[in-house]
Motif scaffolding. Structure first.
Motif, PDB file in Angstrom:
ATOM      1  N   GLY A   1       0.840  -1.221   0.000  1.00 13.34           N
ATOM      2  CA  GLY A   1       0.000   0.000   0.000  1.00 13.34           C
ATOM      3  C   GLY A   1       0.863   1.254   0.000  1.00 13.34           C
ATOM      4  O   GLY A   1       0.455   2.314   0.483  1.00 13.34           O
ATOM      5  N   LEU A   2       2.078   1.117  -0.576  1.00 13.88           N
ATOM      6  CA  LEU A   2       3.034   2.225  -0.517  1.00 13.88           C
ATOM      7  C   LEU A   2       2.531   3.440  -1.290  1.00 13.88           C
ATOM      8  O   LEU A   2       2.648   4.582  -0.847  1.00 13.88           O
ATOM      9  CB  LEU A   2       4.362   1.736  -1.108  1.00 13.88           C
ATOM     10  N   GLY A   3       1.947   3.164  -2.483  1.00 12.45           N
ATOM     11  CA  GLY A   3       1.439   4.261  -3.322  1.00 12.45           C
ATOM     12  C   GLY A   3       0.443   5.100  -2.551  1.00 12.45           C
ATOM     13  O   GLY A   3       0.554   6.328  -2.501  1.00 12.45           O
ATOM     14  N   ASN A   4      -0.514   4.434  -1.903  1.00 11.03           N
ATOM     15  CA  ASN A   4      -1.534   5.172  -1.145  1.00 11.03           C
ATOM     16  C   ASN A   4      -0.915   5.973  -0.025  1.00 11.03           C
ATOM     17  O   ASN A   4      -1.280   7.117   0.215  1.00 11.03           O
ATOM     18  CB  ASN A   4      -2.560   4.200  -0.537  1.00 11.03           C
ATOM     19  N   LYS A   5       0.042   5.319   0.673  1.00 12.18           N
ATOM     20  CA  LYS A   5       0.687   6.018   1.803  1.00 12.18           C
ATOM     21  C   LYS A   5       1.391   7.279   1.296  1.00 12.18           C
ATOM     22  O   LYS A   5       1.249   8.355   1.861  1.00 12.18           O
ATOM     23  CB  LYS A   5       1.722   5.112   2.474  1.00 12.18           C
ATOM     24  N   ILE A   6       2.153   7.116   0.210  1.00 13.13           N
ATOM     25  CA  ILE A   6       2.920   8.257  -0.315  1.00 13.13           C
ATOM     26  C   ILE A   6       1.967   9.354  -0.771  1.00 13.13           C
ATOM     27  O   ILE A   6       2.141  10.527  -0.450  1.00 13.13           O
ATOM     28  CB  ILE A   6       3.829   7.822  -1.486  1.00 13.13           C
ATOM     29  N   HIS A   7       0.918   8.954  -1.514  1.00 12.30           N
ATOM     30  CA  HIS A   7       0.052   9.971  -2.089  1.00 12.30           C
ATOM     31  C   HIS A   7      -0.740  10.711  -1.012  1.00 12.30           C
ATOM     32  O   HIS A   7      -0.880  11.931  -1.073  1.00 12.30           O
ATOM     33  CB  HIS A   7      -0.868   9.362  -3.153  1.00 12.30           C
TER      34      HIS A   7
END
Ligand code: HEM
Length: 539
Positions: free
Chosen positions: A246-252
């Motif tokens: 879920g890295l993308g969501n965390k970063i965004h």
């Protein structure tokens, strides 16, 4: 009508404006406490009955006089930024700017403003957006302006700051470690090669005739690659075909919160108290600590990785960074280096698939340079693909992955006066943006600014085009410019070479390719929607 209460409430409102204007607070916590108590204290001081009506009068008049005085001052010719044009709503408050930023369309809004008002636009009560190459260079290079309060966003003050937030000697120290990490990029070639080949294998395994989301696959590639480099190989998302962490969501969501807060930094202290925000910051800290611990336990995937340098495993600095310190930079590596490169890759593929002639020229160049498949792993040959390099530059010009060029620079209050920048006076207390998305599309710097014309980057080009390379700064400029820019180019060059050697790429049937750019949003780094393509194995 209680006329003495009325006059005192008006006067108190005005006094508060004068006081907070002179001694601007860093956080809204204390001022808000004062502002919410003062009207009640006023009634106590004046004496008389404490009724609901008197309280209402005191609060309404106090807040009304304070707000009106602020609005009138900000619109008045006495404001230090009065000479700069801009929409009245932006001169009055940053809340509008924050609302635009929240929608992710700040880069397009700034483009509209600059088209209407010119290269210097007042985008907030104390904020300018500047798209003048000379000014941007003076601001960003040594002796220019320092980083603004924007860089305090998204960080709990109790955690060590990453390189991105630092200035002065503290920044220089971290930058030395990063420079060492980027000094010998060939060390990282085997990792790029391994991941690029894995990407091609994974793409080749997708069921025939199905639409493949290249934007997603590029993200998985960059997460895995940076995971290898910074933390000894932790993610393995290519293998799973999805963002398992879920890295993308965390970063965004981290960036979305940061840029909204960056627009109204005085709210920071309050915002950080919200459990939701604390959780998000904590999640990032925990992620960094977890990854760092993993890297220390398992060691590097190859000899000297990025962690080796940022944690100073060689012991070159007088004082070794703590685990938390190095973890903060490791997280920056994941954030700054994955999404940006994924965006460049996706935008480049979009530009190529949308421009058949350019696509064919790149493909031909790759075929001519790498006659046999084995040549692909010879990275020294990658640099020979000059047309591909030109396409990369042209994509960075049109779709800079950091559309507003990072955070603000600032002439801090009480820093000894304003600054003269490129013949313009920037008063104390002013924050400055230099949106590259707009700068790169100025027609007096680049002819046919909205078109994809890679030839403009070739010295051999006989196109008579205006070309001001000093206005091209997708990696920013100066001592805090992007330390990873050459690595980014190396990765992108390799991935495209491997990809176009293996596949023919076309937009998937039914996919509205022309509308893809509308999915691009600016949340400090750019985000994008799915880029659906059809891949056919080349013979
Ligand atoms: C296309 C890809 C990339 C673009 C467009 C890009 C762009 C930028 C920009 C505009 C900045 C300045 C930000 C600011 O001042 O607020 C920056 C800083 C930075 N970038 Fe990149 N970047 C890219 C890839 C990378 C990669 C691959 C790495 C590392 C491996 C990296 C590491 C960093 C670091 C550490 C900083 C902070 C430098 C400092 O403060 O001294 N970036 N980048």
């Amino acid at each position: 009508m209680d006329s003495s209460l009325l006059s005192y409430a008006i006067a108190l409102g005005l006094l508060n404006h004068v006081y907070f204007h002179k001694f601007e607070p860093n956080s809204a916590k204390i001022p808000l406490l004062f502002l919410s108590l003062e009207p009640a204290v006023l009634i106590l001081c004046l004496g008389g009955p404490i009724s609901f009506l008197r309280l209402l009068l005191s609060y309404t008049v106090f807040w009304g006089s304070l707000s009106l005085s602020i609005v009138l001052y900000r619109l008045s010719p006495f404001h230090p930024l009065a000479q700069y044009p801009g929409p009245a709503i932006s001169k009055v408050s940053k809340l509008w700017g924050a609302a635009v930023a929240a929608r992710g369309k700040r880069h397009l809004y700034l483009k509209k403003l600059h088209d209407a008002y010119g290269p210097y636009v007042r985008t907030g009560p104390d904020e300018l957006s500047i798209v003048d190459a000379t000014a941007a260079s003076q601001i960003l290079n040594a002796g220019g302006l320092v980083k603004g309060r924007f860089y305090e966003t998204g960080r709990d003050p109790s955690t060590p700051p990453p390189i991105l937030s630092l200035i002065g000697e503290a920044h220089a120290k971290k930058r030395r470690a990063w420079n060492r990490a980027m000094a010998s990029l060939r060390d990282y070639d085997p990792v790029i090669q391994k991941r690029a080949m894995q990407l091609v294998t994974c793409l080749g395994e997708q069921p025939k005739g199905t639409a493949v989301d290249l934007a997603l696959w590029f993200e998985l590639f960059t997460y895995d690659f940076m995971g290898d480099l910074a933390f000894g190989g932790v993610f393995e998302m290519l293998q799973q075909g999805k963002d398992t962490h879920g890295l993308g969501n965390k970063i965004h969501s981290f960036f979305a919160a940061s840029i909204i807060l960056g627009n109204i930094p005085w709210i920071l202290g309050l915002f950080n108290l919200l459990p939701m925000v604390q959780r998000s910051i904590q999640e990032f800290n925990d992620l960094g600590q977890g990854l760092a611990t993993h890297r220390i336990k398992t060691g590097a995937t190859h000899a000297k990785d990025l962690w080796y340098h940022i944690a100073d495993e060689e012991g070159l600095e007088k004082q070794k960074p703590t685990l938390q310190d190095a973890a903060a930079d490791g997280i920056v590596a994941i954030i700054a280096a994955s999404d940006t490169v994924a965006h460049l890759l996706a935008s480049l593929m979009w530009c190529l698939v949308s421009n058949d002639q350019c696509y064919k020229r790149v493909q031909q160049e790759i075929d001519d340079t790498f006659v046999v498949e084995d040549d692909l792993v010879d990275f020294s040959k990658h640099q020979q693909c000059v047309f591909l390099s030109a396409c990369i530059n042209e994509t960075l010009r049109l779709f800079p992955p950091a559309p507003v060029n990072g955070g603000t620079r600032q002439v801090h209050l009480n820093s000894g006066g304003g600054r003269d920048i490129a013949g313009k006076y920037i008063p104390e207390g002013t924050s400055v943006y230099m949106p590259t998305y707009v700068l790169h599309r100025r027609s007096d710097y680049f002819s046919r600014p909205a078109e994809f014309v890679p030839d403009r980057w070739l010295p051999s080009s006989d196109l008579a085009l205006k070309h001001n390379a000093s206005a091209f700064m997708p990696f920013s400029q100066g001592p805090a410019n992007c330390v990873g820019q050459h690595l980014a180019r190396r990765e992108v060059q390799a991935v495209i070479i491997f990809l176009l050697k293996a596949f023919e790429v076309r937009f998937a049937e039914g996919f509205d390719g022309a509308a893809w750019t509308e999915t691009v949003c600016d949340y400090f780094t750019a985000t994008r929607g799915p880029l659906l393509v059809e891949l056919t194995r080349r013979g």
